[in-house]
Design a protein around this motif. Structure first.
Motif, PDB file in Angstrom:
ATOM      1  N   ASP A 282       0.819  -1.212   0.000  1.00 46.96           N
ATOM      2  CA  ASP A 282       0.000   0.000   0.000  1.00 46.96           C
ATOM      3  C   ASP A 282       0.854   1.265   0.000  1.00 46.96           C
ATOM      4  N   GLY A 283       1.954   1.209   0.744  1.00 47.23           N
ATOM      5  CA  GLY A 283       2.853   2.362   0.789  1.00 47.23           C
ATOM      6  C   GLY A 283       2.516   3.361   1.865  1.00 47.23           C
ATOM      7  N   ARG A 284       1.273   3.373   2.374  1.00 50.53           N
ATOM      8  CA  ARG A 284       0.897   4.294   3.439  1.00 50.53           C
ATOM      9  C   ARG A 284       1.149   3.605   4.776  1.00 50.53           C
ATOM     10  N   ILE A 285       2.222   4.008   5.435  1.00 49.94           N
ATOM     11  CA  ILE A 285       2.615   3.363   6.691  1.00 49.94           C
ATOM     12  C   ILE A 285       2.543   4.392   7.805  1.00 49.94           C
ATOM     13  N   HIS A 286       1.519   4.235   8.667  1.00 54.54           N
ATOM     14  CA  HIS A 286       1.387   5.078   9.849  1.00 54.54           C
ATOM     15  C   HIS A 286       0.544   4.298  10.854  1.00 54.54           C
ATOM     16  N   PRO A 287       0.575   4.669  12.131  1.00 57.63           N
ATOM     17  CA  PRO A 287      -0.084   3.860  13.173  1.00 57.63           C
ATOM     18  C   PRO A 287      -1.555   3.548  12.885  1.00 57.63           C
ATOM     19  N   GLY A 288      -2.328   4.533  12.408  1.00 51.99           N
ATOM     20  CA  GLY A 288      -3.732   4.267  12.119  1.00 51.99           C
ATOM     21  C   GLY A 288      -3.913   3.227  11.040  1.00 51.99           C
ATOM     22  N   ARG A 289      -3.116   3.364   9.957  1.00 53.92           N
ATOM     23  CA  ARG A 289      -3.190   2.394   8.857  1.00 53.92           C
ATOM     24  C   ARG A 289      -2.728   1.012   9.316  1.00 53.92           C
ATOM     25  N   ILE A 290      -1.737   0.992  10.202  1.00 55.83           N
ATOM     26  CA  ILE A 290      -1.219  -0.289  10.717  1.00 55.83           C
ATOM     27  C   ILE A 290      -2.322  -1.036  11.463  1.00 55.83           C
ATOM     28  N   GLU A 291      -3.071  -0.327  12.318  1.00 59.25           N
ATOM     29  CA  GLU A 291      -4.142  -0.976  13.078  1.00 59.25           C
ATOM     30  C   GLU A 291      -5.227  -1.525  12.150  1.00 59.25           C
ATOM     31  N   ASP A 292      -5.591  -0.754  11.120  1.00 51.51           N
ATOM     32  CA  ASP A 292      -6.618  -1.227  10.190  1.00 51.51           C
ATOM     33  C   ASP A 292      -6.186  -2.496   9.470  1.00 51.51           C
ATOM     34  N   LEU A 293      -4.944  -2.506   8.960  1.00 50.40           N
ATOM     35  CA  LEU A 293      -4.478  -3.667   8.202  1.00 50.40           C
ATOM     36  C   LEU A 293      -4.246  -4.873   9.098  1.00 50.40           C
ATOM     37  N   VAL A 294      -3.859  -4.643  10.351  1.00 48.54           N
ATOM     38  CA  VAL A 294      -3.700  -5.770  11.277  1.00 48.54           C
ATOM     39  C   VAL A 294      -5.056  -6.426  11.540  1.00 48.54           C
ATOM     40  N   GLU A 295      -6.106  -5.614  11.691  1.00 46.54           N
ATOM     41  CA  GLU A 295      -7.441  -6.170  11.881  1.00 46.54           C
ATOM     42  C   GLU A 295      -7.884  -6.974  10.657  1.00 46.54           C
ATOM     43  N   LYS A 296      -7.618  -6.451   9.471  1.00 46.29           N
ATOM     44  CA  LYS A 296      -7.958  -7.195   8.249  1.00 46.29           C
ATOM     45  C   LYS A 296      -7.165  -8.489   8.157  1.00 46.29           C
ATOM     46  N   ALA A 297      -5.882  -8.410   8.547  1.00 44.17           N
ATOM     47  CA  ALA A 297      -5.047  -9.623   8.516  1.00 44.17           C
ATOM     48  C   ALA A 297      -5.574 -10.667   9.493  1.00 44.17           C
ATOM     49  N   LYS A 298      -6.047 -10.217  10.668  1.00 38.46           N
ATOM     50  CA  LYS A 298      -6.609 -11.169  11.637  1.00 38.46           C
ATOM     51  C   LYS A 298      -7.826 -11.888  11.050  1.00 38.46           C
ATOM     52  N   LYS A 299      -8.712 -11.113  10.395  1.00 37.37           N
ATOM     53  CA  LYS A 299      -9.883 -11.738   9.776  1.00 37.37           C
ATOM     54  C   LYS A 299      -9.471 -12.717   8.682  1.00 37.37           C
ATOM     55  N   GLU A 300      -8.456 -12.354   7.920  1.00 34.66           N
ATOM     56  CA  GLU A 300      -7.979 -13.236   6.847  1.00 34.66           C
ATOM     57  C   GLU A 300      -7.400 -14.523   7.418  1.00 34.66           C
ATOM     58  N   VAL A 301      -6.647 -14.401   8.506  1.00 34.73           N
ATOM     59  CA  VAL A 301      -6.069 -15.593   9.137  1.00 34.73           C
ATOM     60  C   VAL A 301      -7.172 -16.452   9.759  1.00 34.73           C
ATOM     61  N   ASP A 302      -8.209 -15.802  10.331  1.00 31.38           N
ATOM     62  CA  ASP A 302      -9.333 -16.575  10.888  1.00 31.38           C
ATOM     63  C   ASP A 302     -10.005 -17.406   9.793  1.00 31.38           C
ATOM     64  N   VAL A 303     -10.148 -16.803   8.610  1.00 29.15           N
ATOM     65  CA  VAL A 303     -10.737 -17.549   7.497  1.00 29.15           C
ATOM     66  C   VAL A 303      -9.840 -18.718   7.104  1.00 29.15           C
ATOM     67  N   LYS A 304      -8.523 -18.472   7.049  1.00 30.04           N
ATOM     68  CA  LYS A 304      -7.593 -19.559   6.709  1.00 30.04           C
ATOM     69  C   LYS A 304      -7.645 -20.679   7.745  1.00 30.04           C
ATOM     70  N   VAL A 305      -7.736 -20.287   9.035  1.00 30.37           N
ATOM     71  CA  VAL A 305      -7.792 -21.278  10.106  1.00 30.37           C
ATOM     72  C   VAL A 305      -9.047 -22.146   9.958  1.00 30.37           C
ATOM     73  N   LYS A 306     -10.202 -21.512   9.721  1.00 31.09           N
ATOM     74  CA  LYS A 306     -11.441 -22.265   9.551  1.00 31.09           C
ATOM     75  C   LYS A 306     -11.370 -23.186   8.336  1.00 31.09           C
TER      76      LYS A 306
END
Length: 526
Positions: A282-306
């Protein structure tokens, strides 16, 4: 003139009055005449209406009487028909009753006859019993007489002869029994070894799967080294935000175009890897963006786990698991044990257990289910205190798993004694999956120490000339001195060494102890 005028005036007055009176009388008479005429006509009309009404009533009475007679006739016909039917039913019932009475009379006669026959047979049996008692008494008398004669001829009493005979039979039976036990034991061992090898080899051949080795770090490639500074951020705020959100350590060193993620929790490490790759793309690296993408990554990993848990179910043919248990099972995709992926190991154990259960006639579905869930506790052992066995038992009970499955989980490392054949099959399948070549990766030091310990135990026995640990520590070959150790001692030594290895060492699978005694005779012809 005056009188005439007055008289004329009176006449003028009286005459009209008289005329009015006469006219009124005549009018009244005419009125009464017409009224009388109308009254006569009305009386005639009334008489005619009364006569018509009387005639109509008579006609209605005749019609009602006729209809009543017809209805009465119908009811009488219906009652007569119903009465005839009832009489017919009563007749049939009487016939059936008569038939039953006749049958009962016949049965009673037959029973009387059978009773007479039984009484006759009873008398015959009593006579035969009396004859048998008489014959038995005669035989007992003859038997006692024969025993007296035998004792007189043999010179010993009945008890002495019986004791001698029992002793002889006991010795012979002991010898035969010992011989039979040895033969049965040898045949059973030979057959059991053949059967076990066949079952295990068949299961391994049918269920061998690929394994992936996971480590505690993941490397994320960078497009250039300038990206490292953007990941760190001003005064390190970006890297701190990423480490706080994911729980992983980011190692940024001199390695060109790479960042290392370090964490013992593989799921957190996977979330951090996905989030970091998205941030770099994405190229936009700042704390707010980091939190958003970490939440999306968690959902993606939850889908992979299921998906991983569901795929494991489909691959093994185990269905009906609780959805939460499926998610916990899917987390094993990111868990390793001695370099072996635990989810792949669980799938292999399930398939192995199913094959072995089918060969041994055990519950195939229960073995496959228990094999798939036997290491479920390893998905939570970094979050909950206790061994993975106790955690797995608690999780299985929480989600209402079968008692047989819970027992297999509890017994697969001998934390409790196996009580069912299914528990033993799961235990063996777990050992086969972990012990087969290439399944797990041990450190070189542990591997060398195990080989040295095997040779040390073997060399500690008297009469051992050399010992060799071979087949990656799965077998120890011991060469003994033939002039010190004979064949019997060699067999005894192999058992003693095997017992000491079981007591002093920990190892997956089994270790074969092979004691070799060889005598060579060499001579040269000159």
């Amino acid at each position: 003139m005056t009188i005439l005028s007055s008289t004329a005036t009176v006449l003028y007055i009286v005459l009209p009055i008289i005329g009015l009176i006469v006219g009124a009388v005549i009018g009244i008479a005419v009125f009464h005449f017409y009224q009388s005429k109308k009254l006569g006509v009305a009386k005639q009309a009334a008489n005619k209406m009364v006569e018509d009404a009387v005639n109509e009533v008579k006609e209605m009475r005749k019609t009602a009487s006729r209809e009543a007679k017809e209805e009465l006739e119908k009811e009488r016909s219906a009652m007569e028909r119903e009465l005839r039917e009832k009489q017919s039913n009563i007749s049939r019932s009487e016939q059936r009753i008569l038939q039953r009475e006749e049958n009962l009379d016949k049965k009673e006669s037959a029973l009387d006859k059978k009773s007479e026959d039984l009484e006759h047979q009873r008398n015959i049996l009593l006579q035969k019993q009396a004859d048998a008692d008489r014959i038995k008494s005669e035989l007992d008398s003859a038997h006692d007489k024969m025993l007296d004669e035998l004792q007189h001829v043999a010179g010993m009493s009945k008890d002495e002869a019986k004791s001698q005979l029992i002793d002889a039979i006991r010795d012979e039976a002991k010898h035969d029994a010992a011989k039979m036990v040895r033969e049965i034991d040898a045949e059973a061992k030979e057959e059991a070894d053949k059967r076990a090898k066949k079952i295990v080899s068949l299961a391994v051949q049918r269920c061998a799967v690929d394994h992936s080795a996971e480590i505690t770090v993941s490397t994320v490639a960078l497009p250039n080294d300038e990206m490292k500074g953007r990941i760190i951020g001003r005064e390190g705020r970006n890297i701190r935000a990423l480490e706080t959100a994911t729980g992983c350590d980011l190692i940024i060193d001199d390695t060109p175009e790479a960042v290392v993620l370090s964490c013992f929790d593989p799921i957190r490490r996977e979330i951090a890897r996905i989030a970091l790759e998205k941030l770099i793309g994405d190229g936009r690296i700042h704390p707010g963006r980091i939190e958003d993408l970490v939440e999306k990554a968690k959902k993606e990993v939850d889908v992979k786990v299921k998906e991983a848990g569901e795929n494991a179910m489909y691959e093994t043919g185990v269905f009906g698991l609780n959805p939460e248990l499926v998610k916990i099972l899917g987390r094993l995709r990111f868990r390793t044990s001695y370099g072996q992926n635990v989810l792949r190991h669980s799938i292999e154990v399930s398939n192995l257990a199913g094959v072995m259960a089918a060969e041994l006639g055990a519950d195939v579905a229960l073995c496959k289910r228990a094999g798939l869930l036997h290491d479920i506790g390893k998905a939570l052992d970094h979050e909950i205190d206790g061994t993975h066995v106790s955690i797995g038992v608690d999780v299985a009970k929480k989600y209402k798993e079968n008692k047989g499955v819970v027992h297999c989980i509890a017994a697969h490392h001998n934390d409790v004694e196996p009580e069912t054949i299914e528990a033993i099959i799961v235990q063996c399948s777990d050992a086969i999956s972990g012990a087969r070549p290439g399944a797990r990766r041990e450190s070189l030091d542990n591997y060398v120490k195990r080989l040295e310990k095997l040779e040390e135990i073997a060399n500690s026995y008297e009469g051992v000339e050399k010992s060799f640990a071979v087949q990656a520590g799965r077998e120890v070959r011991i060469i003994v001195k033939p002039d010190v150790i004979d064949d019997v001692k060699a067999m005894y030594m192999s058992k003693e060494i095997a017992k000491q290895i079981e007591q002093d060492m920990q190892y997956p699978g089994q270790i074969k102890v092979n004691v070799i005694r060889e005598t060579r005779a060499v001579e040269y012809a000159k």
